[in-house]
Motif scaffolding. Structure first.
Motif, PDB file in Angstrom:
ATOM      1  N   PHE A  86       0.986  -1.193   0.083  1.00 32.42           N
ATOM      2  CA  PHE A  86       0.097   0.170   0.053  1.00 32.42           C
ATOM      3  C   PHE A  86       0.842   1.268   0.065  1.00 32.42           C
ATOM      4  CE2 PHE A  86      -2.845  -2.997   1.736  1.00 32.42           C
ATOM      5  CZ  PHE A  86      -4.193  -2.812   1.117  1.00 32.42           C
ATOM      6  N   VAL A  89      -1.738   5.377   2.003  1.00 32.85           N
ATOM      7  CA  VAL A  89      -3.416   5.216   1.823  1.00 32.85           C
ATOM      8  C   VAL A  89      -4.043   5.272   3.206  1.00 32.85           C
ATOM      9  CG1 VAL A  89      -5.093   3.609   1.431  1.00 32.85           C
ATOM     10  CG2 VAL A  89      -2.978   3.872  -0.312  1.00 32.85           C
ATOM     11  N   VAL A  99      -9.344  -3.675  -3.222  1.00 33.63           N
ATOM     12  CA  VAL A  99      -7.913  -3.755  -3.904  1.00 33.63           C
ATOM     13  C   VAL A  99      -8.271  -4.617  -4.993  1.00 33.63           C
ATOM     14  CG1 VAL A  99      -5.469  -4.327  -3.882  1.00 33.63           C
ATOM     15  CG2 VAL A  99      -6.788  -3.460  -1.728  1.00 33.63           C
ATOM     16  N   ASP A 106      -6.706   5.062  -9.046  1.00 40.94           N
ATOM     17  CA  ASP A 106      -7.063   4.848  -7.464  1.00 40.94           C
ATOM     18  C   ASP A 106      -7.984   5.995  -6.961  1.00 40.94           C
ATOM     19  OD1 ASP A 106      -5.330   2.676  -7.315  1.00 40.94           O
ATOM     20  OD2 ASP A 106      -3.624   3.910  -6.392  1.00 40.94           O
ATOM     21  N   ASP A 110     -11.050   2.663  -3.731  1.00 40.81           N
ATOM     22  CA  ASP A 110     -10.716   1.446  -4.836  1.00 40.81           C
ATOM     23  C   ASP A 110      -9.289   1.911  -5.094  1.00 40.81           C
ATOM     24  OD1 ASP A 110     -13.172  -0.125  -6.020  1.00 40.81           O
ATOM     25  OD2 ASP A 110     -13.947   1.955  -5.819  1.00 40.81           O
ATOM     26  N   LYS A 111      -8.338   0.666  -4.945  1.00 44.61           N
ATOM     27  CA  LYS A 111      -6.932   0.674  -5.368  1.00 44.61           C
ATOM     28  C   LYS A 111      -6.687  -0.080  -6.352  1.00 44.61           C
ATOM     29  CE  LYS A 111      -6.257   3.853  -2.396  1.00 44.61           C
ATOM     30  NZ  LYS A 111      -6.390   5.355  -2.590  1.00 44.61           N
ATOM     31  N   TYR A 112      -5.819  -0.136  -7.251  1.00 45.06           N
ATOM     32  CA  TYR A 112      -5.386  -0.919  -8.239  1.00 45.06           C
ATOM     33  C   TYR A 112      -3.961  -1.459  -8.135  1.00 45.06           C
ATOM     34  CZ  TYR A 112      -9.802   0.790  -9.912  1.00 45.06           C
ATOM     35  OH  TYR A 112     -11.236   1.005  -9.804  1.00 45.06           O
ATOM     36  N   GLN A 113      -3.990  -2.780  -8.299  1.00 46.47           N
ATOM     37  CA  GLN A 113      -2.492  -3.514  -8.397  1.00 46.47           C
ATOM     38  C   GLN A 113      -1.724  -3.207  -9.766  1.00 46.47           C
ATOM     39  OE1 GLN A 113      -1.862  -7.159  -6.415  1.00 46.47           O
ATOM     40  NE2 GLN A 113      -4.046  -7.265  -5.682  1.00 46.47           N
TER      41      GLN A 113
END
Length: 152
Positions: A86, A89, A99, A106, A110-113
């Motif tokens: 992370f 955040v 995730v 982002d 919502d977060k994106y790998q």
């Protein structure tokens, strides 16, 4: 006589437990109230590695505490040690954070790998959340008996 001493000590012990929060809390609560809430490990449709399909695979965290928690440096990983670290955040009090495996912009929720391949195995896997120090905060496992997602 012994029973009387024990009865007298119990309220003090219980008060200490409530004040410290360590004796009566769950591992997730002891770690700031962040836990793995829901995992969607088998995205709908065929696994064609499209960004839409990759983003339909996700892990949702929940902050069960009454204050925001910084996740900076925390790690979300699978059993094969695919790791998402992370960035700076924060997850708000009572809020959820997903995730996603694929790419996207982002947001607070919502977060994106930014991966081009799936992370979570459909047959069995374990999602583990650790602090930056490596201390385990929470984990969630599933097997083929779960249809495509699991609540933790």
């Amino acid at each position: 006589m012994r029973t009387a001493h024990l009865r007298a000590a119990l309220p003090a012990f219980a008060g200490a437990a409530v004040l410290t929060g360590t004796l009566l809390s769950t591992p997730a609560e002891a770690a700031g109230g962040v836990r793995i809430h829901h995992v969607w490990f088998d995205s709908p449709g065929s696994d064609n590695r499209s960004n839409k399909s990759l983003n339909a695979e996700w892990v949702q965290l929940k902050n069960t505490s009454g204050s925001a928690v910084s996740l900076k440096g925390w790690v979300l990983k699978d059993a094969s040690n695919h790791r998402y670290v992370f960035p700076s955040v924060r997850i708000g009090a009572g809020k959820y954070l997903k995730v996603h495996t694929g790419s996207g912009s982002d947001t607070a929720s919502d977060k994106y790998q930014d991966r081009r391949a799936y992370v979570w195995n459909n047959d069995k896997d374990t999602a583990t959340l650790t602090r930056a120090s490596g201390t385990r905060v929470d984990s969630c496992s599933w097997t083929t008996r779960d249809p495509s997602d699991t609540y933790c």
